[in-house]
Design a protein around this motif. Sequence first.
Motif, short mmCIF file in Angstrom:
data_model
loop_
_atom_site.label_atom_id
_atom_site.label_comp_id
_atom_site.label_asym_id
_atom_site.label_seq_id
_atom_site.Cartn_x
_atom_site.Cartn_y
_atom_site.Cartn_z
N GLN A 1 20.33 20.86 9.94
CA GLN A 1 20.81 22.24 9.94
C GLN A 1 22.07 22.42 9.10
O GLN A 1 22.59 23.53 8.98
CB GLN A 1 21.14 22.69 11.38
N GLY A 2 22.58 21.32 8.57
CA GLY A 2 23.79 21.41 7.75
C GLY A 2 25.07 21.52 8.56
O GLY A 2 26.14 21.78 8.00
N VAL A 3 24.98 21.32 9.85
CA VAL A 3 26.19 21.36 10.69
C VAL A 3 27.08 20.16 10.35
O VAL A 3 28.29 20.25 10.31
CB VAL A 3 25.80 21.35 12.19
N SER A 4 26.44 19.02 10.12
CA SER A 4 27.19 17.86 9.65
C SER A 4 26.58 17.40 8.33
O SER A 4 25.40 17.64 8.06
CB SER A 4 27.18 16.73 10.69
N ASP B 267 18.94 10.27 7.63
CA ASP B 267 20.03 9.90 6.71
C ASP B 267 19.53 9.96 5.27
O ASP B 267 20.18 10.52 4.39
CB ASP B 267 20.54 8.49 7.02
N ALA B 268 18.34 9.35 5.06
CA ALA B 268 17.78 9.34 3.72
C ALA B 268 17.50 10.77 3.24
O ALA B 268 17.77 11.12 2.08
CB ALA B 268 16.49 8.52 3.70
N GLN B 269 16.99 11.58 4.14
CA GLN B 269 16.58 12.93 3.75
C GLN B 269 17.76 13.87 3.52
O GLN B 269 17.70 14.75 2.68
CB GLN B 269 15.66 13.52 4.82
N CYS B 270 18.83 13.68 4.27
CA CYS B 270 19.91 14.67 4.24
C CYS B 270 21.14 14.24 3.44
O CYS B 270 21.96 15.09 3.08
CB CYS B 270 20.34 15.02 5.66
N LYS C 262 35.25 13.52 21.50
CA LYS C 262 34.67 14.77 22.02
C LYS C 262 33.19 14.53 22.23
O LYS C 262 32.50 14.02 21.34
CB LYS C 262 34.88 15.91 21.02
N VAL C 263 32.72 14.87 23.42
CA VAL C 263 31.32 14.65 23.75
C VAL C 263 30.57 15.98 23.63
O VAL C 263 30.88 16.92 24.36
CB VAL C 263 31.16 14.10 25.18
N GLN C 264 29.64 16.01 22.71
CA GLN C 264 28.88 17.24 22.51
C GLN C 264 27.56 17.18 23.27
O GLN C 264 26.89 16.15 23.32
CB GLN C 264 28.57 17.44 21.03
N ASN C 265 27.18 18.31 23.81
CA ASN C 265 25.84 18.44 24.38
C ASN C 265 24.83 18.51 23.22
O ASN C 265 25.21 18.65 22.07
CB ASN C 265 25.76 19.70 25.25
N ARG C 266 23.57 18.46 23.54
CA ARG C 266 22.57 18.42 22.46
C ARG C 266 22.51 19.72 21.68
O ARG C 266 21.99 19.76 20.56
CB ARG C 266 21.21 18.00 23.00
N ASP C 267 23.03 20.81 22.23
CA ASP C 267 23.06 22.06 21.48
C ASP C 267 24.36 22.21 20.68
O ASP C 267 24.62 23.26 20.09
CB ASP C 267 22.88 23.26 22.43
N GLY C 268 25.19 21.19 20.68
CA GLY C 268 26.42 21.23 19.90
C GLY C 268 27.62 21.73 20.68
O GLY C 268 28.75 21.62 20.21
N SER C 269 27.39 22.28 21.87
CA SER C 269 28.53 22.75 22.66
C SER C 269 29.30 21.54 23.21
O SER C 269 28.75 20.45 23.33
CB SER C 269 28.04 23.63 23.81
N LEU C 270 30.58 21.78 23.52
CA LEU C 270 31.42 20.68 23.99
C LEU C 270 31.16 20.44 25.48
O LEU C 270 31.33 21.33 26.30
CB LEU C 270 32.90 21.03 23.78
N LEU C 271 30.72 19.20 25.80
CA LEU C 271 30.45 18.86 27.20
C LEU C 271 31.70 18.34 27.88
O LEU C 271 31.99 18.64 29.03
CB LEU C 271 29.39 17.75 27.27
N ASP C 272 32.44 17.53 27.14
CA ASP C 272 33.61 16.90 27.75
C ASP C 272 34.46 16.28 26.63
O ASP C 272 34.02 16.16 25.49
CB ASP C 272 33.16 15.79 28.73
#
Lengths: 291, 467
Positions: free
Chosen positions: B113-116, B152-155, B452-462
């Motif tokens: 998604q281009g987020v990272s 990794d190869a694709q992005c 920072k621990v992200q949930n699978r949707d990118g939100s911050l879990l902890d």
Amino acid sequence: MRRTMLFLPGNNPNMVMNGGVLGADSIIFDLEDAVAPDQKDAARELVRCALEMLDFGGCEIIVRINALDTPYWKEDLEAMIPLKPDVIMPTKVSGAAYIHELEAKMAEEEEKNGIEIGRTRIIPLLETTLGIENAFEIARSTKRMAALYLGAEDLTADLRCRRTKEGNEIAYARGRLVCAARAAGIDAYDTPFTDVEDLAGLKKDAELARGLGYTGKAVISPRHVDIVNAVFSPSKEDVAYARDVFAAMEEAKEQGKGAVSLRGKMIDAPIVERARQVLEAAAQIGGMLDE
Amino acid sequence: MSKLAGSLREAIAASGLRDGMCISFHHHLRSGDYVLNMVLDEIAAMGIRDLTVNASSIHDGHAPMIEHMKSGVVTGLETNYIGPAVGRAISEGVLKNPVIFRTHGSRPSDLEQGVSKIDVAFLAAPTADPMGNCTGKIGKSACGSLGYAFVDAQCAAKTVVITDNLVDYPLYDWSISEDFVDYVVQVDAIGDPRGIVSGTTRMPKDPIALRIAQTAARAIDASGLLKDGVSFQTGAGGASLATADFLKQIMLEKHIKGSYALGGITGYIVDMLNEGLFEAIQDVQCFDLKAVESLRTNPRHMEITASRYASPTAKSTAAGSLDVVVLGATQIDLDFNVNVHTDSKGYIIGGSGGHTDVAACAKLTVIVAPLSRARMPIVVDRVLTVSTPGSSVDMLVTQYGIAVNPARPELKEALQKAHLPVKDIGELKALADKINGAPKKREIKKDRIVAKVQNRDGSLLDVIYGV
């Protein structure tokens, strides 16, 4: 229920702590062979703490103490009796005199600690030729006696023969011990199967013991518990038949019949007694009567 | 054209890597991996600094990267798991920027998604041809699936394949295709086979783990999900692995044929496939040589990408069709939140991997754990780090009983009906405290966030604080 009696080394905290969740009907905290001489006091202390602090989920609690010819057995009893274990297991029991010496000390400790005298029962380990020959005398030596327990490893050394998986060398001892126990009206426990990995061999050995009339079997590995429990539990077919026996008895009573038959066979007193034992065992195991 | 670089340094230089960029690695060679260390050593020697490493996991074999963190070559880390060796150093503050913890599913999602973004991907390849077609199925460093490396190869803007088994073009049974590869480097060894996969994964003998596993298998059976067409995933750790074995026995007794097994794959799962208990294996990572061999030879044993495994933004995933998953926990709290990131002192010792993904996706998520480890209770009031939210967890199985998430009353009822030892999670905690004594509350200094621990949707879990 006394299908399984699981040994837990008295100096292994993880095993001692989790003894109640391994599925065995009875657990034996071992202060004897599993514990080296320089660990005896540590094991006593660990078992003492465990019995004080923990709940073992309804398991029968047995403590195997050191033999009466060692310097440890009195201290074992002094430490354990106040904690009210269900059973004390003495080893290398050879005759009634041995039991009398033991129970005198047990009574002394019970009295000292305000415990009803005779509350703590005894399951002796018979593992010498003399012990086997005196099995009936031992079984009737005290009201505390709950069961006899056959120990084949030391016995075969005493017999001067090799211990085998087939167990022909202990056939006489097995027969003698179970007969003595039943004659005295108490339970009989078979010797452990010592190959931890051979689960098929274990099942066969347990089935042999059950076939001879044994109540249950001692186990030295938690992995053996479920197999032995299954062998010494009534099958679903046993339970169904036992229910049919009682239903037929009820029906005959209603109809005022004297003789009762089921599936073409007369129901006599031993059949009713066996049916009663099966339903009682199934009720204790739990779950079997729901289906 | 030739993609073959004369040396690793030549490939790094050609990739255009410079200060402040992001480089990536996969973790299929696990603790036996040489590639991450050799690339960082070379980059450090070239004087490039301030890099972010985006790796699917970091293992203890990567401990040399701690020095590169100290010297400022590596200043950022984005990953899904960090083993205790590097984890401890990070908890003690060796890394300049906080670690970003993702999951095995959200990592490929964020890249796609281009987020990272990855500037240069360095791909350890057990076998490759000179154009970069590569596979993990063969070669002296064979690791089986290359599932995590596809993205990794694709992005990545540039992709460097590093291999110790260069074969003639074209490699016919390739996993990653040449159209994503810029450079190929041949080296003596990409890893130590002893650390890559174990020869055999051993079934645990610990009676407590076996008792937990047996109870878990009975609970799964009682849930009603263990029927023809069932799909499941179990971890390779003690009680999880043993649960698979007990499930196998139930499936054999009841003549149940499952659909697929998912995840990191061990020889035990391969045995189940070979015995006809599953139609297929979807394999994102191999844990032992038997799994590698099976992936190479059995067409029903499929290599899948991390996206197909569990990406939350993929159109569908294997995790999305999962019935049952059995997972572990370092801690679990009264709200069923699970911690797999930090130990009881707060040091980083792991990470979600796929834990959070499959727990969220599966119809039944089972956590198996002993009531305590080394006198530390596993059931606690509040986990130190939320790795997987309690809303994804259906039940906890310990040796002392099963706690069912109150959100699943029908599950609790089914287990009770099967005479399983159902308890309230509070009861289990009280029992753990009674046995072990309540542990002293640990003071956590909140002056420095190390991860920072992200949930699978990118939100911050902890967030994880320094120790």
